[in-house]
Design an enzyme around this catalytic site. Structure first.
Site, PDB file in Angstrom:
ATOM      1  N   GLN A   1       0.861  -1.198   0.000  1.00 24.46           N
ATOM      2  CA  GLN A   1       0.000   0.000   0.000  1.00 24.46           C
ATOM      3  C   GLN A   1       0.889   1.237   0.000  1.00 24.46           C
ATOM      4  O   GLN A   1       1.669   1.447   0.935  1.00 24.46           O
ATOM      5  CB  GLN A   1      -0.866  -0.030   1.255  1.00 24.46           C
ATOM      6  CG  GLN A   1      -1.809   1.138   1.422  1.00 24.46           C
ATOM      7  CD  GLN A   1      -2.371   1.193   2.842  1.00 24.46           C
ATOM      8  OE1 GLN A   1      -1.771   0.650   3.769  1.00 24.46           O
ATOM      9  NE2 GLN A   1      -3.494   1.834   3.014  1.00 24.46           N
TER      10      GLN A   1
ATOM     11  N   SER B   1       0.649   6.624   2.579  1.00 26.17           N
ATOM     12  CA  SER B   1       1.201   7.653   3.470  1.00 26.17           C
ATOM     13  C   SER B   1       2.398   8.358   2.839  1.00 26.17           C
ATOM     14  O   SER B   1       3.131   7.762   2.045  1.00 26.17           O
ATOM     15  CB  SER B   1       1.667   7.027   4.781  1.00 26.17           C
ATOM     16  OG  SER B   1       0.659   6.254   5.348  1.00 26.17           O
TER      17      SER B   1
ATOM     18  N   SER C   1       4.478  -1.102   4.118  1.00 31.53           N
ATOM     19  CA  SER C   1       4.782  -2.474   4.536  1.00 31.53           C
ATOM     20  C   SER C   1       5.034  -3.363   3.322  1.00 31.53           C
ATOM     21  O   SER C   1       4.229  -3.366   2.382  1.00 31.53           O
ATOM     22  CB  SER C   1       3.625  -3.061   5.340  1.00 31.53           C
ATOM     23  OG  SER C   1       3.296  -2.211   6.412  1.00 31.53           O
TER      24      SER C   1
ATOM     25  N   GLU D   1      -8.997  -1.728   5.838  1.00 28.59           N
ATOM     26  CA  GLU D   1      -7.752  -1.783   6.613  1.00 28.59           C
ATOM     27  C   GLU D   1      -8.061  -1.720   8.121  1.00 28.59           C
ATOM     28  O   GLU D   1      -7.524  -2.490   8.905  1.00 28.59           O
ATOM     29  CB  GLU D   1      -6.835  -0.625   6.216  1.00 28.59           C
ATOM     30  CG  GLU D   1      -5.534  -0.621   7.017  1.00 28.59           C
ATOM     31  CD  GLU D   1      -4.562   0.449   6.550  1.00 28.59           C
ATOM     32  OE1 GLU D   1      -4.990   1.437   5.937  1.00 28.59           O
ATOM     33  OE2 GLU D   1      -3.357   0.288   6.822  1.00 28.59           O
TER      34      GLU D   1
END
Ligand SMILES: Cc1cc2nc3c(=O)[nH]c(=O)nc-3n(C[C@H](O)[C@H](O)[C@H](O)COP(=O)(O)OP(=O)(O)OC[C@H]3O[C@@H](n4cnc5c(N)ncnc54)[C@H](O)[C@@H]3O)c2cc1C
Length: 418
Positions: A145, A148, A180, A263
């Protein structure tokens, strides 16, 4: 080691038959988690993971995912035409209850299975569903993902990674962070700014990006626990075909909401696999079971474990009734954050002065110290506790929100972080 919900006494016959099928298959294909759970503990205790360990772990996770897929246990609720079983949420829950008793780990696929699949199912074209879902379910393609940024975490819609159209392609430049498994992933879900002249939520576009594309560099970051599972990811003139836009151009915020709700539910429903009994065993080991303060704290931990169970039941009942995930996912996320924090404190309080020891000097090779240190990944990842409280305050309690001119002004005019 783990607390596994037992099958209800009077389970629906069809579900009971499914449970029996799952048990038989797991017995034939996986190893039961040993009662002393050493393997399980080691995984949560590791402070360093070599490249070789990581490669082997990835291979094991991929091959287990492939086995699940071949047996029809990957994507249990995903329609058959996209490689899933076409089953029910209740079957999915039964499978999760049963597999928790075996020594398997597909955590590395959680972004793909728990977040990417539901988002593509909700917003993808027929071609995107057919292209991306089957190789994700069978473990061929691992996902990460890319949301951020250094200046956009809680305020995710303030992101500044830029995508510009160039014919049939988009050119992306910017930096993402805390991603991650980005260093080993094959594909990523990416959100970018594509219109700077409208309010911030209206100028975002969501892409599916091949992580081997020229211009993508993922650099691992080391966490407080010693392990480096996430990355800062640099994107320099990365070219993405237009067909990999998910949803509408500039409509990416709505698509991202699907991912974020899933999530929160994923993190909220996950837990660490440690049950109340493990804290009771720890107290027994340290001879603290007669200590009234420890007893009081254990009683409160027991209560929390029950509350978590019932919150899980409530979420499942809502899912069964076809209700979309709403602020309940924030309740779950916040509850699990507090639960994990309190459990971390409790374990070290039981250990007393020995809690200051670490790794091989400590009881169980520092397993409980690692649990304590790991709590912040759950408390921050997927939206911090403060942000969940804001969501609940505004959407559930109806409290007035803070004045937010940045929600209505063109993004170009909004003051930016750094
Ligand atoms: C283990 C882990 C894995 C992650 N994996 C991924 C991943 O795979 N992909 C990805 O894109 N991201 C990932 N993240 C990033 C995660 O989503 C962000 O860390 C999170 O959203 C918080 O953003 P931030 O770190 O920028 O903190 P900030 O937003 O800078 O927040 C700093 C502090 O300010 C507080 N704060 C901020 N805004 C408000 C407000 N309005 N009201 C009250 N308090 C506020 C926060 O609660 C926090 O305490 C991961 C994070 C962790 C910890």
């Amino acid at each position: 080691m783990t607390t596994v919900a037992a099958a209800p006494e009077q389970e629906d016959p069809e579900l009971a038959a499914f449970r029996a099928e799952v048990r038989a298959w797991l017995d034939a294909n996986a190893e039961k988690r040993r009662p002393d759970a050493n393997e399980f503990k080691r995984r949560f205790t590791a402070t360093t993971v070599s490249d070789d360990d990581e490669r082997k772990h990835l291979e094991r996770a991929r091959s287990w995912q492939r086995k699940l897929f071949d047996a029809g246990f990957s994507g249990i609720t995903v329609p058959n035409e996209y490689g899933g079983r076409g089953g029910t949420a209740a079957q999915q829950r039964v499978f999760q209850q049963e597999v928790a008793r075996y020594e398997v780990d597909t955590g590395i696929f959680s972004v793909g299975l728990g977040m990417v699949v539901p988002t593509i199912l909700a917003h993808g074209t027929q071609e995107q569903k057919r292209r991306f879902i089957p190789p994700l379910l069978n473990g061929d393609e691992l996902w990460c993902q890319l949301f951020s940024e250094p200046g956009a975490g809680s305020d995710l819609a303030g992101l500044t990674t830029r995508a510009e159209r160039d014919g049939d392609e988009w050119i992306v430049n910017g930096q993402k962070v805390w991603n991650s498994f980005a260093h080993v992933a094959d594909w990523g879900i990416l959100i970018t700014r594509t219109n700077w002249d409208v309010p911030k939520h209206s100028g975002i576009t969501y892409f599916l990006v091949d992580m081997s594309t020229t211009g993508i560099e993922a650099r691992p970051l080391r966490q407080i626990t010693g392990v480096a599972h996430f990355n800062e990811t640099f994107l320099t003139d990365v070219r993405i075909p237009h067909e990999n836009v998910l949803g509408e151009v500039n409509g990416g915020w709505g698509v991202a909401q699907s991912t974020l709700m899933n999530e929160r539910a994923l993190i909220g429903g996950g837990g660490s696999g440690i049950g109340f009994r493990d804290y009771a065993d720890l107290a027994r080991h340290y001879g603290r079971t007669e200590d009234p303060v420890v007893r009081q704290r254990l009683a409160s931990a027991y209560t929390r474990f029950q509350i978590m169970r019932w919150l899980g039941e409530r979420a499942r009942a809502a899912a069964k009734a076809g209700k979309p995930l709403g602020p309940e996912s924030s309740v779950m996320k916040l509850a699990i954050s507090q639960h994990v924090a309190d459990n971390g404190d409790l374990a070290l309080a039981i250990e007393g002065p020995e809690a200051m020891l670490y790794q091989s000097d400590a009881f169980e090779d520092g397993f409980w110290q690692q649990q304590f240190l790991g709590q912040w990944s759950i408390r921050i990842g997927g939206g911090t506790e403060q942000v969940q409280r804001n969501i609940l305050g505004e959407r559930v309690l109806g409290l007035p929100s803070e004045p937010r001119p940045d929600k209505t002004d063109p993004f170009r005019n909004v003051p930016k972080n750094a």
